[in-house]
Structure formats: C-alpha cells, structure tokens
Design a protein around this motif. Structure first.
Motif, mmCIF file in Angstrom:
data_model
loop_
_atom_site.group_PDB
_atom_site.id
_atom_site.type_symbol
_atom_site.label_atom_id
_atom_site.label_comp_id
_atom_site.label_asym_id
_atom_site.label_seq_id
_atom_site.Cartn_x
_atom_site.Cartn_y
_atom_site.Cartn_z
ATOM 1 N N MET A 41 0.830 -1.206 0.000
ATOM 2 C CA MET A 41 0.000 0.000 0.000
ATOM 3 C C MET A 41 0.860 1.249 0.000
ATOM 4 N N LYS A 42 0.344 2.299 -0.632
ATOM 5 C CA LYS A 42 0.969 3.607 -0.474
ATOM 6 C C LYS A 42 0.768 4.050 0.971
ATOM 7 N N LYS A 43 1.635 4.949 1.431
ATOM 8 C CA LYS A 43 1.615 5.342 2.850
ATOM 9 C C LYS A 43 0.244 5.861 3.286
ATOM 10 N N ASP A 44 -0.399 6.732 2.475
ATOM 11 C CA ASP A 44 -1.676 7.291 2.926
ATOM 12 C C ASP A 44 -2.754 6.213 3.057
ATOM 13 N N ALA A 45 -2.750 5.258 2.147
ATOM 14 C CA ALA A 45 -3.715 4.150 2.223
ATOM 15 C C ALA A 45 -3.414 3.265 3.428
ATOM 16 N N LEU A 46 -2.128 3.018 3.668
ATOM 17 C CA LEU A 46 -1.719 2.200 4.808
ATOM 18 C C LEU A 46 -2.125 2.868 6.120
ATOM 19 N N VAL A 47 -1.900 4.179 6.214
ATOM 20 C CA VAL A 47 -2.259 4.927 7.421
ATOM 21 C C VAL A 47 -3.755 4.800 7.696
ATOM 22 N N ALA A 48 -4.572 4.964 6.658
ATOM 23 C CA ALA A 48 -6.024 4.874 6.827
ATOM 24 C C ALA A 48 -6.444 3.468 7.250
ATOM 25 N N ALA A 49 -5.867 2.455 6.589
ATOM 26 C CA ALA A 49 -6.202 1.069 6.924
ATOM 27 C C ALA A 49 -5.772 0.744 8.358
#
Length: 69
Positions: A41-49
C-alpha cells in the motif's frame, strides 16, 4: 492505563512513523491485522487502513507501554 485514553490515530501517530513501523504495529496488535497487502500500500492508504484496524485493540507503541518498576 495509557490505552484507556490514547489511540494510534492517523493524525496523532500513524502519519508520523515509517511504513515498516505501522506494519509492525499491525502484526503486534493482532493476528491477521497485517493482511490484505499492507506492504504494497501507499503510505496514505496504509495509514487509513491501520487507523481503522488498530481502533479498539488497545495497542500502544513501545514508549507508551508501562515498564515494570
């Protein structure tokens, strides 16, 4: 306990640490929380997940854990 009032939110914690640290947190917090391709995942997607997966787990980063003595 610290877990009663602190949670690893995106704004308060997850955006400020490296991806590897977020993935390690998911693995520590519970079996299966680091699934679903988090490594790619890209960082922003990972952070949200991670924020939604860690909610309610009472997971704390090392500096906030109670140390004996």
């Amino acid at each position: 306990s610290m877990a009663d009032w602190w949670e690893p939110t995106a704004e308060g914690y997850l955006q400020h640490v490296p991806k590897g640290q977020i993935i390690a947190a998911l693995k520590e917090a519970g079996p299966g929380l680091a699934g679903g391709g988090v490594e790619s995942m890209k960082k922003d997607a990972l952070v949200a997940a991670a924020a939604s997966r860690l909610a309610g787990t009472r997971w704390l980063p090392e500096p906030l854990r109670r140390t004996p003595g």
